[in-house]
Write a protein that holds these residues in place. Structure first.
Motif, PDB file in Angstrom:
ATOM      1  N   HIS A 118     -38.304  25.773 -86.262  1.00 22.87           N
ATOM      2  CA  HIS A 118     -38.282  26.122 -87.678  1.00 22.87           C
ATOM      3  C   HIS A 118     -37.529  25.064 -88.471  1.00 22.87           C
ATOM      4  O   HIS A 118     -36.726  24.322 -87.932  1.00 22.87           O
ATOM      5  N   HIS A 119     -37.838  25.002 -89.745  1.00 25.06           N
ATOM      6  CA  HIS A 119     -36.991  24.332 -90.734  1.00 25.06           C
ATOM      7  C   HIS A 119     -36.047  25.386 -91.287  1.00 25.06           C
ATOM      8  O   HIS A 119     -36.454  26.532 -91.519  1.00 25.06           O
ATOM      9  N   VAL A 148     -38.213  18.149 -83.326  1.00 25.45           N
ATOM     10  CA  VAL A 148     -39.548  17.551 -83.378  1.00 25.45           C
ATOM     11  C   VAL A 148     -39.830  17.122 -84.810  1.00 25.45           C
ATOM     12  O   VAL A 148     -39.381  17.771 -85.766  1.00 25.45           O
ATOM     13  N   LEU A 149     -40.548  16.017 -84.964  1.00 27.06           N
ATOM     14  CA  LEU A 149     -40.891  15.510 -86.285  1.00 27.06           C
ATOM     15  C   LEU A 149     -42.017  16.350 -86.880  1.00 27.06           C
ATOM     16  O   LEU A 149     -43.090  16.498 -86.282  1.00 27.06           O
ATOM     17  N   SER A 150     -41.769  16.880 -88.061  1.00 22.16           N
ATOM     18  CA  SER A 150     -42.691  17.825 -88.673  1.00 22.16           C
ATOM     19  C   SER A 150     -44.022  17.189 -89.049  1.00 22.16           C
ATOM     20  O   SER A 150     -45.078  17.817 -88.925  1.00 22.16           O
ATOM     21  N   HIS A 151     -44.005  15.941 -89.501  1.00 23.83           N
ATOM     22  CA  HIS A 151     -45.273  15.314 -89.892  1.00 23.83           C
ATOM     23  C   HIS A 151     -46.167  15.063 -88.680  1.00 23.83           C
ATOM     24  O   HIS A 151     -47.397  15.073 -88.796  1.00 23.83           O
ATOM     25  N   VAL A 152     -45.567  14.861 -87.502  1.00 25.42           N
ATOM     26  CA  VAL A 152     -46.349  14.679 -86.282  1.00 25.42           C
ATOM     27  C   VAL A 152     -47.116  15.958 -85.958  1.00 25.42           C
ATOM     28  O   VAL A 152     -48.299  15.926 -85.604  1.00 25.42           O
ATOM     29  N   VAL A 309     -37.676  17.387 -89.989  1.00 27.78           N
ATOM     30  CA  VAL A 309     -37.479  17.746 -88.584  1.00 27.78           C
ATOM     31  C   VAL A 309     -37.371  19.260 -88.432  1.00 27.78           C
ATOM     32  O   VAL A 309     -36.632  19.914 -89.166  1.00 27.78           O
ATOM     33  N   LEU A 310     -38.105  19.803 -87.452  1.00 29.43           N
ATOM     34  CA  LEU A 310     -37.934  21.198 -87.040  1.00 29.43           C
ATOM     35  C   LEU A 310     -37.010  21.234 -85.837  1.00 29.43           C
ATOM     36  O   LEU A 310     -36.958  20.288 -85.040  1.00 29.43           O
ATOM     37  N   HIS A 311     -36.288  22.351 -85.679  1.00 25.20           N
ATOM     38  CA  HIS A 311     -35.396  22.489 -84.536  1.00 25.20           C
ATOM     39  C   HIS A 311     -35.549  23.872 -83.905  1.00 25.20           C
ATOM     40  O   HIS A 311     -36.025  24.814 -84.550  1.00 25.20           O
ATOM     41  N   SER A 312     -35.146  23.976 -82.644  1.00 26.16           N
ATOM     42  CA  SER A 312     -35.218  25.242 -81.921  1.00 26.16           C
ATOM     43  C   SER A 312     -34.064  25.300 -80.927  1.00 26.16           C
ATOM     44  O   SER A 312     -33.327  24.317 -80.746  1.00 26.16           O
TER      45      SER A 312
END
Length: 329
Positions: A118-119, A148-152, A309-312
């Motif tokens: 999530h962001h 993880v890179l969100s645009h990817v 960037v999203l994180h978990s």
């Protein structure tokens, strides 16, 4: 190894390399050739424009090996960045404890449970632009923070499931969650409505929910919180890239309790229709394939661009673990 004043930039195993040659995350250590022990606060102040540029290019910076030990030390590091404070107040669902002016515990969800990608506060009308995390006690085993890179994710999903992405673009998403009155420490989304809206008064809660773009449906002392429709993506002006900016994955990532045990109802298209399960499953697999899993060391400070960037959080397999967080406008 390229030295920049008080920093040494190091290429390690917990990184990905982009086509442009930028590493994600960038990993910075104290410069071993400095004339005296390097304080992270001093290094940040002395290299602020360069760090801003590095964060812009990479999306994430991991500071490792600096003498940062306590919540107070971490607060000083955040202050040294010059970024304005973003208060984690009304609207956030994560259970947190405020420790200093700018420092909170990370989500206090049961440590053996997964927190999906999530962001931060992507469902809200206002969200932080930068996130800091600090490892006060490194995990015994498991408990990695994955990024993880969100645009990817957006580009890969658009390439594989363009019709699904088009539907998300057109309809947006609606999020539904049932809240108890008070805190449920056994739940990963256990912040009750009183804590979420910072009041004991239902009418005040409704007023604050409306300002946050939320609708409340009361069910005795419990309440159903409806958010949206909200955009599924955002355009990152700095990077000139579209980002996968939503809470779809966290809703499907086992972030459930007895009141919220069906992800197909927790997040739906903006017209109320359910999401296609195959496409969602592909999305969750893609996150696992594309992410970097950070193995925390005591004293680590991680800076993230929240729009990029999203994180978990992976389940903790062997305690202890204590990660602190701070949010910036």
């Amino acid at each position: 190894m390229a030295e920049v004043n008080l920093f040494s930039e190091v290429v390690g195993l917990q990184q990905q390399k982009s086509d442009s040659g930028v590493f994600f995350p960038a990993v910075l250590f104290p410069n071993p050739n400095a004339s005296k022990p390097v304080q992270l606060t001093d290094a940040i102040k002395a290299n602020k424009p360069w760090l801003d540029s590095l964060l812009h290019r990479s999306g994430a910076i991991l500071f490792r090996g600096f003498p940062v030990s306590t919540a107070s030390d971490f607060n000083d590091v955040v202050d040294s960045s010059g970024y304005e404070d973003f208060s984690y107040g009304a609207g956030g669902s994560g259970t947190r404890t405020k420790l200093t002016d700018r420092v909170y515990t990370a989500n206090e969800a049961p440590p053996d449970q997964m927190i999906g990608f999530h962001h931060e506060l992507s469902h809200a009308s206002e969200f932080p632009s930068k996130l800091f995390f600090f490892c006060e006690i490194e995990p015994g085993r498991g408990g990695e923070t994955c990024i993880v890179l969100s645009h990817v994710i957006y580009e890969k999903m658009n390439g594989k499931h363009p019709e699904f992405v088009e539907q998300l673009e057109e309809k947006g998403l609606i999020y539904n969650r049932v809240m108890r009155e008070g805190l449920d420490p056994s739940s990963p989304v256990g912040r009750g409505w009183k804590g979420t809206f910072m009041t004991d008064d239902k009418s005040v809660a409704e007023e604050r929910a409306t300002k946050l773009g939320m609708k409340l449906e009361w069910m005795g002392d419990e309440v159903k919180v409806i958010v949206g429709p909200k955009p599924s993506f955002r355009y990152n002006e700095a990077q000139q890239q579209k980002t996968w900016f939503n809470s779809l994955a966290i809703s499907y990532g086992r972030l459930h309790d007895k009141l919220n045990d069906d992800p197909t109802k927790a997040v739906v298209f903006g017209d109320g229709e359910p999401l296609p399960r195959d496409e969602v499953n592909d999305l969750l697999k893609m996150f696992d394939e594309e992410c970097v899993a950070l193995q925390w060391c005591k004293g680590d400070v991680l800076l993230l661009d929240n729009l990029a960037v999203l994180h978990s959080r992976r389940p903790l397999l062997a305690p202890p673990r204590r990660i602190l967080a701070s949010f910036c406008k």
